[in-house]
Write an enzyme that holds these catalytic residues in place. Structure first.
Site, PDB file in Angstrom:
ATOM      1  N   LYS A 118      -0.966  -7.468  -9.076  1.00  9.94           N
ATOM      2  CA  LYS A 118      -1.915  -7.586  -7.958  1.00  9.94           C
ATOM      3  C   LYS A 118      -1.587  -6.442  -7.011  1.00  9.94           C
ATOM      4  O   LYS A 118      -0.695  -6.535  -6.180  1.00  9.94           O
ATOM      5  CB  LYS A 118      -1.733  -8.943  -7.254  1.00  9.94           C
ATOM      6  CG  LYS A 118      -2.991  -9.474  -6.581  1.00  9.94           C
ATOM      7  CD  LYS A 118      -3.606  -8.534  -5.544  1.00  9.94           C
ATOM      8  CE  LYS A 118      -2.971  -8.662  -4.181  1.00  9.94           C
ATOM      9  NZ  LYS A 118      -3.498  -7.642  -3.222  1.00  9.94           N
ATOM     10  N   PHE A 152       0.808  -1.234   0.000  1.00 11.87           N
ATOM     11  CA  PHE A 152       0.000   0.000   0.000  1.00 11.87           C
ATOM     12  C   PHE A 152       0.829   1.267   0.000  1.00 11.87           C
ATOM     13  O   PHE A 152       0.339   2.335  -0.352  1.00 11.87           O
ATOM     14  CB  PHE A 152      -0.939   0.012   1.230  1.00 11.87           C
ATOM     15  CG  PHE A 152      -0.262   0.440   2.516  1.00 11.87           C
ATOM     16  CD1 PHE A 152      -0.063   1.784   2.796  1.00 11.87           C
ATOM     17  CD2 PHE A 152       0.194  -0.490   3.441  1.00 11.87           C
ATOM     18  CE1 PHE A 152       0.584   2.184   3.966  1.00 11.87           C
ATOM     19  CE2 PHE A 152       0.832  -0.101   4.599  1.00 11.87           C
ATOM     20  CZ  PHE A 152       1.025   1.249   4.860  1.00 11.87           C
ATOM     21  N   GLU A 188       9.479  -3.404  13.019  1.00 11.79           N
ATOM     22  CA  GLU A 188       9.150  -2.348  12.058  1.00 11.79           C
ATOM     23  C   GLU A 188       7.882  -1.652  12.561  1.00 11.79           C
ATOM     24  O   GLU A 188       6.823  -2.273  12.622  1.00 11.79           O
ATOM     25  CB  GLU A 188       8.908  -2.950  10.678  1.00 11.79           C
ATOM     26  CG  GLU A 188       8.576  -1.899   9.649  1.00 11.79           C
ATOM     27  CD  GLU A 188       8.382  -2.453   8.245  1.00 11.79           C
ATOM     28  OE1 GLU A 188       7.663  -3.449   8.087  1.00 11.79           O
ATOM     29  OE2 GLU A 188       8.960  -1.868   7.310  1.00 11.79           O
ATOM     30  N   CYS A 245       9.842   1.645   3.502  1.00 12.97           N
ATOM     31  CA  CYS A 245      10.776   0.596   3.907  1.00 12.97           C
ATOM     32  C   CYS A 245      12.179   1.159   4.036  1.00 12.97           C
ATOM     33  O   CYS A 245      13.081   0.476   4.500  1.00 12.97           O
ATOM     34  CB  CYS A 245      10.747  -0.553   2.906  1.00 12.97           C
ATOM     35  SG  CYS A 245      11.333  -0.043   1.295  1.00 12.97           S
ATOM     36  N   SER A 305       5.250  -6.835   3.526  1.00 12.16           N
ATOM     37  CA  SER A 305       5.792  -7.148   4.849  1.00 12.16           C
ATOM     38  C   SER A 305       6.626  -8.430   4.798  1.00 12.16           C
ATOM     39  O   SER A 305       6.422  -9.288   3.931  1.00 12.16           O
ATOM     40  CB  SER A 305       4.632  -7.328   5.832  1.00 12.16           C
ATOM     41  OG  SER A 305       3.824  -8.410   5.400  1.00 12.16           O
ATOM     42  N   GLU A 332      -4.977  -4.025  -2.017  1.00 13.43           N
ATOM     43  CA  GLU A 332      -6.427  -3.757  -2.021  1.00 13.43           C
ATOM     44  C   GLU A 332      -6.738  -2.427  -1.341  1.00 13.43           C
ATOM     45  O   GLU A 332      -7.840  -1.899  -1.486  1.00 13.43           O
ATOM     46  CB  GLU A 332      -7.182  -4.914  -1.338  1.00 13.43           C
ATOM     47  CG  GLU A 332      -6.861  -5.157   0.135  1.00 13.43           C
ATOM     48  CD  GLU A 332      -5.594  -5.996   0.352  1.00 13.43           C
ATOM     49  OE1 GLU A 332      -4.746  -6.066  -0.558  1.00 13.43           O
ATOM     50  OE2 GLU A 332      -5.461  -6.558   1.460  1.00 13.43           O
ATOM     51  N   ARG A 333      -5.749  -1.884  -0.614  1.00 11.57           N
ATOM     52  CA  ARG A 333      -6.019  -0.621   0.067  1.00 11.57           C
ATOM     53  C   ARG A 333      -5.796   0.591  -0.845  1.00 11.57           C
ATOM     54  O   ARG A 333      -6.270   1.676  -0.585  1.00 11.57           O
ATOM     55  CB  ARG A 333      -5.153  -0.522   1.323  1.00 11.57           C
ATOM     56  CG  ARG A 333      -5.683  -1.469   2.393  1.00 11.57           C
ATOM     57  CD  ARG A 333      -4.938  -1.358   3.683  1.00 11.57           C
ATOM     58  NE  ARG A 333      -3.689  -2.088   3.643  1.00 11.57           N
ATOM     59  CZ  ARG A 333      -2.921  -2.276   4.695  1.00 11.57           C
ATOM     60  NH1 ARG A 333      -3.235  -1.748   5.841  1.00 11.57           N
ATOM     61  NH2 ARG A 333      -1.814  -2.982   4.599  1.00 11.57           N
TER      62      ARG A 333
END
Ligand code: NAD
Length: 489
Positions: A178, A154, A380, A286, A231, A181-182
């Site tokens: 892909k 995201f 994290e 990240c 993640s 979805e957020r």
């Protein structure tokens, strides 16, 4: 019950050059800036993935047979269109991700730079040819893999998909994206832009969804290679599942990046770099500096970091975090650190932005006297939070960095070339900064971490991408066998 109005039409899957309706469950796409309902996104089933793979397989023979110099003409157009639609894309990224507009715009600029690298691939990809034995030539070529997939997170709705899209396409593969979805709206728009650029139908496809689609990608026998960014928990699942299915996989995971600060560091520059690194994109990068390790007497630098952090205004020059759950998770880390004895110097908990009360904001947070055993020092956090640890010696600071399970980035702040070199050599991370808070390599240099920040070989961008998205064909050729012979001829 009245249906809430959507700001944008429902997101659709993009298969064979068309946006297609999907039956079944839909998820809300909510702006984290203010909680506004933006759209709905399909939670696709495996049928949608199968359709997308079939479309990509159908497109592959023609696309892969198109000379690379012709393929990149479409990417030249794509680059021009990214520039043309920059304001629109910036707005979409801002709304669905919550980052401020200048950060959203920087993502589009980065996508343009990534596309510029891809259009240079004809200059980088030529193979080799050599007479390896009398009358015998050996030649190498980089051949496309077939249908490949890219799964994205995201936090960079435009940049991360473009880490892979231009290179995958220039190198002659067909693909399934892909998106998270957020944040599906930016990817949806990119599909239309690729079509406008002239990309043939079926070469690029989007399947929206969640876990089921990701697992389906790992399992699908028609997909040859998978890249994943997200993640570490999911990166491990995707890497294990894809490679178990005998696919090539590169899975980039989370991070805990350390900034080692020495007492001789230039104060203003160090403080502004550290603050920008920990708070940029609300810490949801990240490459964000989330752990600072001060060596010796560095109170003057910490004071300046706090001064810089206090200048940051949520809602103005600091965006939202992605969700209510993210805000609660980040605030819990801060509270737990406080309970464990750390000292909160700047506190971003309970931040509410006037007029945006439905949004999810965490203000810049600076925490001193964190110890390496605390969760906030190891995990994290993914919010605008800086955990400061202190050591007496540089080797102790390096040991803290080396003990991290992650290994994306590490930076050192000092005016001593020798000490900077020492840290750069000893740090256990893929991307090192010297007096740089966010040491992201720019094209043509490649992006990728070490340890649990990356599973698989190579990096995701730059020349590494050529290796990942192609396979080497070696052809050995003899035309005149009678001419000259030896043992190999
Ligand atoms: P995430 O792992 O939750 O999601 C990434 C993708 O995996 C999404 O497309 C999501 O739909 C899918 N997914 C989520 N849970 C899944 C499951 N259980 N099984 C299968 N698929 C699943 O990551 P995120 O929250 O979207 O993104 C933030 C994370 O991404 C952070 O950890 C950040 O450090 C990392 N990240 C890493 C890099 C890098 O270069 N190393 C770059 C950007 C982001």
């Amino acid at each position: 019950m009245a249906t809430a109005t959507l700001k944008f039409p429902e997101v659709k899957n993009y298969i064979k050059g068309h946006f297609v309706d999907s039956s079944g469950e839909k998820m809300d796409v909510v702006s984290p800036l203010n909680g506004e309902l933006l759209s709905k996104v399909p939670v696709s089933d495996i049928d949608a993935l199968n359709n997308a793979v079939a479309a990509a397989q159908q497109a592959f023979p023609s696309w892969s047979a198109t000379p690379i110099k012709e393929r990149v003409q479409i990417l030249f157009n794509y680059r021009t269109l990214l520039q043309k639609y920059k304001a629109e894309l910036t707005e979409l990224i801002h709304l669905e991700n919550g980052k401020i507009k200048s950060e959203a715009e920087a993502e589009v600029d980065k996508a343009i730079e990534l596309t510029e690298f891809a259009v240079s691939l004809p200059q980088l990809i030529p193979g080799e040819i050599l007479e390896v034995s009398q009358g015998v030539d050996c030649k190498t070529e980089k051949i496309p893999l077939g249908v490949v997939a890219s799964i994205t997170p995201f936090n960079f709705p435009c940049m991360v998909p473009n880490w892979t899209i231009p290179n995958i396409l220039a190198l002659g593969n067909c693909m399934i994206l892909k998106p998270s979805e957020r944040v599906p709206l930016t990817a949806h728009r990119l599909a239309a832009i690729l079509k406008e650029a002239g990309l043939p139908d079926g070469v690029f496809n989007i399947v929206n969804g969640t876990k089921e689609i990701v697992e389906g990608i790992c399992d699908h026998p028609g997909i040859k290679a998978v890249s994943f960014v997200g993640s570490t928990k999911v990166a491990k699942i995707v890497y294990q599942r894809s490679t178990n299915n005998l696919k090539r996989c590169l899975a980039l995971g989370g991070a805990k990046n350390h900034l080692l600060v020495l007492p001789d560091a230039q104060v203003e520059m160090t403080a502004s770099n550290i603050t920008a690194s920990m708070s940029g994109c609300a810490g949801q990068r990240c490459m964000a500096a989330s752990a600072m390790v001060g060596v010796g007497e560095i109170d003057h630098i910490i004071e300046k970091v706090c001064e810089e952090a206090r200048k940051i205004v949520p809602g103005k020059n600091l965006g939202s975090v992605i969700s209510k759950e993210a805000k609660e998770r980040i605030e819990k880390y801060i509270t737990d650190a406080e309970k464990a004895g750390a000292k909160i110097l700047v506190d971003g908990r309970n931040t509410v932005v006037d007029g945006m009360e439905g949004g999810f904001y965490v203000g810049p947070t600076v925490i001193d006297h964190v110890t390496p055993d605390m969760a906030i020092a190891k995990d994290e956090v993914f919010g605008p939070v800086l955990a400061i640890m202190r050591t007496k010696t540089l080797d102790e600071a390096i040991a803290i960095e080396n003990n991290s399970t992650y290994g994306n980035a590490a930076s050192v702040f000092t005016q001593s070339g020798g000490l900077a070199k020492y840290v750069a050599e000893k740090a256990s991370a893929g991307m090192i900064g010297v007096n740089i808070g966010v040491p992201v390599p720019r094209e043509p240099f490649s992006f990728g971490g070490w340890n649990e920040s990356r599973f698989g070989a190579g990096d995701i961008t730059g020349k590494s991408a050529i290796e990942f998205w192609t396979q080497m064909k070696k052809t050995t050729i003899k035309w005149n066998p009678e001419a000259r012979t030896n043992w190999m001829s």
